[in-house]
Design an enzyme around this catalytic site. Structure first.
Site, PDB file in Angstrom:
ATOM      1  N   CYS A  75       1.027  -1.219  -0.157  1.00  0.00           N
ATOM      2  CA  CYS A  75       0.087   0.133  -0.224  1.00  0.00           C
ATOM      3  C   CYS A  75       1.240   1.268  -0.217  1.00  0.00           C
ATOM      4  CB  CYS A  75      -0.898   0.100   1.111  1.00  0.00           C
ATOM      5  SG  CYS A  75      -1.182  -1.464   1.408  1.00  0.00           S
ATOM      6  N   GLN A 118      -5.934  -8.960   5.910  1.00  0.00           N
ATOM      7  CA  GLN A 118      -5.769  -7.866   6.510  1.00  0.00           C
ATOM      8  C   GLN A 118      -7.478  -7.033   7.650  1.00  0.00           C
ATOM      9  OE1 GLN A 118      -3.951  -4.402   4.366  1.00  0.00           O
ATOM     10  NE2 GLN A 118      -3.148  -5.578   2.658  1.00  0.00           N
ATOM     11  N   ARG A 143     -20.097   8.756   0.304  1.00  0.00           N
ATOM     12  CA  ARG A 143     -21.270   8.561   0.342  1.00  0.00           C
ATOM     13  C   ARG A 143     -22.031   9.267   1.274  1.00  0.00           C
ATOM     14  NH1 ARG A 143     -19.579   2.323  -0.396  1.00  0.00           N
ATOM     15  NH2 ARG A 143     -18.165   2.911   1.598  1.00  0.00           N
ATOM     16  N   THR A 180     -24.075   9.380   4.255  1.00  0.00           N
ATOM     17  CA  THR A 180     -24.461   8.347   5.328  1.00  0.00           C
ATOM     18  C   THR A 180     -25.383   8.933   6.369  1.00  0.00           C
ATOM     19  OG1 THR A 180     -23.888   5.552   6.114  1.00  0.00           O
ATOM     20  CG2 THR A 180     -22.218   8.060   6.067  1.00  0.00           C
ATOM     21  N   SER A 200     -11.806   1.443   4.362  1.00  0.00           N
ATOM     22  CA  SER A 200     -11.276   1.235   2.937  1.00  0.00           C
ATOM     23  C   SER A 200     -11.979   1.200   1.983  1.00  0.00           C
ATOM     24  CB  SER A 200      -9.553   1.552   2.754  1.00  0.00           C
ATOM     25  OG  SER A 200      -9.280   0.599   2.971  1.00  0.00           O
ATOM     26  N   HIS A 241      -9.173   3.744  -1.335  1.00  0.00           N
ATOM     27  CA  HIS A 241      -7.759   3.973  -0.946  1.00  0.00           C
ATOM     28  C   HIS A 241      -7.208   2.545  -3.000  1.00  0.00           C
ATOM     29  CE1 HIS A 241      -4.310   1.992   0.211  1.00  0.00           C
ATOM     30  NE2 HIS A 241      -4.676   1.273   1.076  1.00  0.00           N
ATOM     31  N   CYS A 299       0.072   2.346   6.138  1.00  0.00           N
ATOM     32  CA  CYS A 299       0.568   1.067   6.837  1.00  0.00           C
ATOM     33  C   CYS A 299       0.387   0.300   5.238  1.00  0.00           C
ATOM     34  CB  CYS A 299      -0.339   0.848   7.157  1.00  0.00           C
ATOM     35  SG  CYS A 299      -1.936   0.651   7.239  1.00  0.00           S
ATOM     36  N   GLY A 301       1.368  -3.644   3.723  1.00  0.00           N
ATOM     37  CA  GLY A 301       0.853  -4.679   3.465  1.00  0.00           C
ATOM     38  C   GLY A 301       3.007  -5.629   3.897  1.00  0.00           C
TER      39      GLY A 301
END
Length: 387
Positions: free
Chosen positions: A89, A149, A215, A217, A241, A342, A372, A374
């Protein structure tokens, strides 16, 4: 050591999964963005020393060194070399850090950093799906437990005692701030509108000039969503994400070359960090990366005026705020990956672009970007703008 500055910082709008960008060739999307960024800042492509690109799934139309393919697809000079980097990432974020190091070491005057990921077609895991062998072989498994993850995010929530309601609040805040930033034009300076052909060639082309991902919400709507990774877990589609599509571009120059070539200093790259963390928890990297970057600069959290910490999962933000002792209301002021998405290979440079333009709007100060990644990695970069 050369003084390193950012002279260009642009990104495409972020497309929702299966949205407008999902049918674009990734090399063409990134190549067009790079060409547009160089044109906007009036830098001759022939003056670029090299190109570094981030991509997490370098397969299919994202394969064969997508950074090189993007540069060539844009019709830019073939003499300029390019390489594609995989730091999961943090790929384009670490590409920015490496580019800055090349500039500081006097090995380049201008480096273009790009990032691209079309997750609609290349979801996480695409680089190993259908291939021969397993990245985590028997020797790796002797040392480390194998979890995904999502489970790592849940274990972080357990360890830092982050509950479902806190995760939902982080998600709700992200959505509200991203929608507000989009509607009030706070992303305008970093966005490069994407011009797309329609299915009917006789119809006018479509211009995508805003993020598709935020979005509407409510707290109540988020509370109704089912956990994704554990039956009794904290993380849902509303506080994790978004899967999305997009590209980003940062131009990094030495201050001397920028002055020589008539380029504006958008921000200085002051300090950086790249760290390894427990590959089982995976997602705690922003904590030590932030601390290491601050220590290198001899800086306190009070001296950072804008924070961009990637919202891979809500618990990542919750743990980071506890350990770094920064209130959540001071970070991701235009929302984050929960709302915006993401596109993993592009996100690092996207965060840099957002931080740069936030500092420019403020007029002075410092920003810290952290991610962060992977495999148990963390990246951080401190940017500065002088008033």
């Amino acid at each position: 050591m050369a003084y390193t500055v950012i002279t260009g910082a642009k990104r495409t709008p972020l497309g929702k999964r299966g949205g407008a960008l999902s049918r674009v060739h990734p090399a063409e999307l990134l190549g067009s963005l790079i060409a547009a960024t160089l044109e906007e800042i009036a830098l001759d492509p022939g003056a670029v020393d090299q190109v570094l690109a981030g991509c997490v799934a370098p397969v299919g139309d994202q394969g064969y060194n997508v950074g090189r393919m993007a540069w060539l697809a844009a019709g830019l000079p073939y003499e300029i070399p390019a390489a594609t980097l995989d730091a999961q990432c943090g790929s384009s974020h670490q590409a920015v850090n490496i580019a800055a190091s090349l500039i500081a070491a006097g090995q380049a005057d201008h480096v273009v950093v790009g990032g691209v990921e079309l997750m609609s077609r290349h979801p996480l895991g695409s680089s190993v799906a259908g291939g021969e062998g397993e990245p985590m072989g028997a020797a790796y498994r002797e040392h480390y437990e194998m979890i995904d993850q999502g489970e790592s995010a849940e274990r972080i929530a357990d360890h830092w005692e982050i509950g479902r309601s806190e995760c939902d609040e982080i998600g709700l805040r992200s959505q509200h701030l991203a929608a507000e930033a989009r509607d009030n034009g706070r992303f305008d300076d970093e966005l490069w509108p994407v011009d797309l052909p329609t299915a009917n060639r006789e119809s006018p082309r479509v211009c995508i000039d805003a993020d598709e991902t935020p979005r509407h919400t409510t707290r109540e709507a988020l509370a109704e969503l089912s956990p994704v990774f554990r039956r009794d877990g904290c993380h849902t589609a509303g506080n994790s994400s978004q899967i999305s599509d997009g590209a980003s571009c940062i131009v990094i120059s030495s201050a001397t070359a920028a002055e020589r070539d008539g380029l504006i200093h958008l921000a200085a790259i002051e300090h950086q960090a790249f760290v390894g963390v427990d590959p089982v928890l995976k997602l705690t990297g922003p904590i030590p990366a932030t601390i290491k970057a601050l220590d290198r600069g001899g800086l306190s959290t009070r001296e950072i005026h804008r924070w961009e910490v990637n919202e891979a999962f809500a618990s990542v933000i919750g743990a980071w705020t506890r350990e770094v002792a920064v209130d959540v209301d001071r970070i991701n002021l235009n929302g984050g990956a929960i709302a915006l998405g993401h596109p993993v290979g592009a996100t690092g440079a996207r965060l840099i672009a957002t931080a740069v333009h936030q500092l420019r709007h403020r007029g002075t100060g410092r920003a810290l970007v952290a991610m962060c990644c992977g495999g148990g990695l963390g990246t951080a970069t401190i940017l500065g703008v002088e008033g």
